[in-house]
Design an enzyme around this catalytic site. Structure first.
Site, PDB file in Angstrom:
ATOM      1  CG  ASP A   1      23.513 -12.844   0.887  1.00  0.00           C
ATOM      2  OD1 ASP A   1      23.330 -14.079   0.969  1.00  0.00           O
ATOM      3  OD2 ASP A   1      23.910 -12.289  -0.152  1.00  0.00           O
TER       4      ASP A   1
ATOM      5  CG  MET B   1       6.169   2.573   5.112  1.00  0.00           C
ATOM      6  SD  MET B   1       6.439   1.573   6.602  1.00  0.00           S
ATOM      7  CE  MET B   1       6.924   0.009   5.898  1.00  0.00           C
ATOM      8  CD  GLU B   2       8.968   5.226   0.796  1.00  0.00           C
ATOM      9  OE1 GLU B   2       8.073   4.912  -0.003  1.00  0.00           O
ATOM     10  OE2 GLU B   2       8.716   5.706   1.922  1.00  0.00           O
TER      11      GLU B   2
ATOM     12  CG  LEU C   1      -1.939  -1.199   1.198  1.00  0.00           C
ATOM     13  CD1 LEU C   1      -2.813  -1.174   2.435  1.00  0.00           C
ATOM     14  CD2 LEU C   1      -2.777  -1.237  -0.062  1.00  0.00           C
ATOM     15  CB  CYS C   2       4.466   1.949  -0.078  1.00  0.00           C
ATOM     16  SG  CYS C   2       4.869   1.626   1.629  1.00  0.00           S
ATOM     17  CG  HIS C   3       1.090   6.727  -2.076  1.00  0.00           C
ATOM     18  ND1 HIS C   3       0.771   6.569  -0.751  1.00  0.00           N
ATOM     19  CD2 HIS C   3      -0.067   7.032  -2.713  1.00  0.00           C
ATOM     20  CE1 HIS C   3      -0.516   6.787  -0.586  1.00  0.00           C
ATOM     21  NE2 HIS C   3      -1.054   7.063  -1.759  1.00  0.00           N
TER      22      HIS C   3
END
EC number: 4.6.1.17
Length: 160
Positions: A128, A113-114, A76-78
């Site tokens: 990793d 969120m970014e 739901l992120c733009h």
């Protein structure tokens, strides 16, 4: 701040928030991830002694790339036109690395969120690249540290 979940409509269904009526403001956010490992692993990372190459540089680029790809990962992120993504990686002590991801733009929605995605993916990339010598690496304390701008104003974890 609101006490309702903005990503739910009046029937409780998930939806993308309509930001078309919001005004454009400068918005920034900084998130962190802490990566804990054996001291010997951290020494190998710092000295460049791991077979996959430069762990810090690779993690930094992965974090930048991830921040730009956030709407592909978080439903739901733009999609945003980020004007800045920085990933700073520093040694906290003999067994921990701190990753800080800062994102900025002038836009109608925030970049929390970014920043969180950038810090998280940088930490996972570090894992990793070092897992061959230390499978017990722990990614912890992924959190938003601060944000500026937008309708809800400025916020800092230190002042919360």
């Amino acid at each position: 701040m609101t006490d309702t979940l903005t990503h739910l409509d009046h029937q409780g269904n998930a939806h993308m928030v309509d930001v078309s009526e919001k005004i454009i403001t400068k918005r920034t956010a900084t998130a962190q991830a802490i990566v804990a490992m054996k001291a010997s692993t951290l020494t190998k990372i710092v000295e460049g002694g791991l077979p996959k190459g430069d762990v810090i540089a690779t993690a930094r680029i992965a974090g930048i790339q991830a921040a730009k790809k956030t709407p592909d990962l978080i439903p739901l992120c733009h999609p945003l036109m980020l004007s800045k993504v920085s990933v700073d990686i520093s040694i906290l002590n003999d067994h921990e690395i701190q990753i800080l991801c800062t994102c900025a733009l002038s836009g109608k929605t925030g970049v929390e969120m970014e920043a969180l995605t950038g810090a998280s993916v940088a930490a996972l990339t570090l894992y990793d690249m070092a897992k061959a010598v230390d499978k017990g690496i722990v990614v912890k304390e992924v959190c938003l540290l601060e944000k500026q701008g937008g309708k809800s104003g400025d916020w800092s974890k230190a002042n919360d």
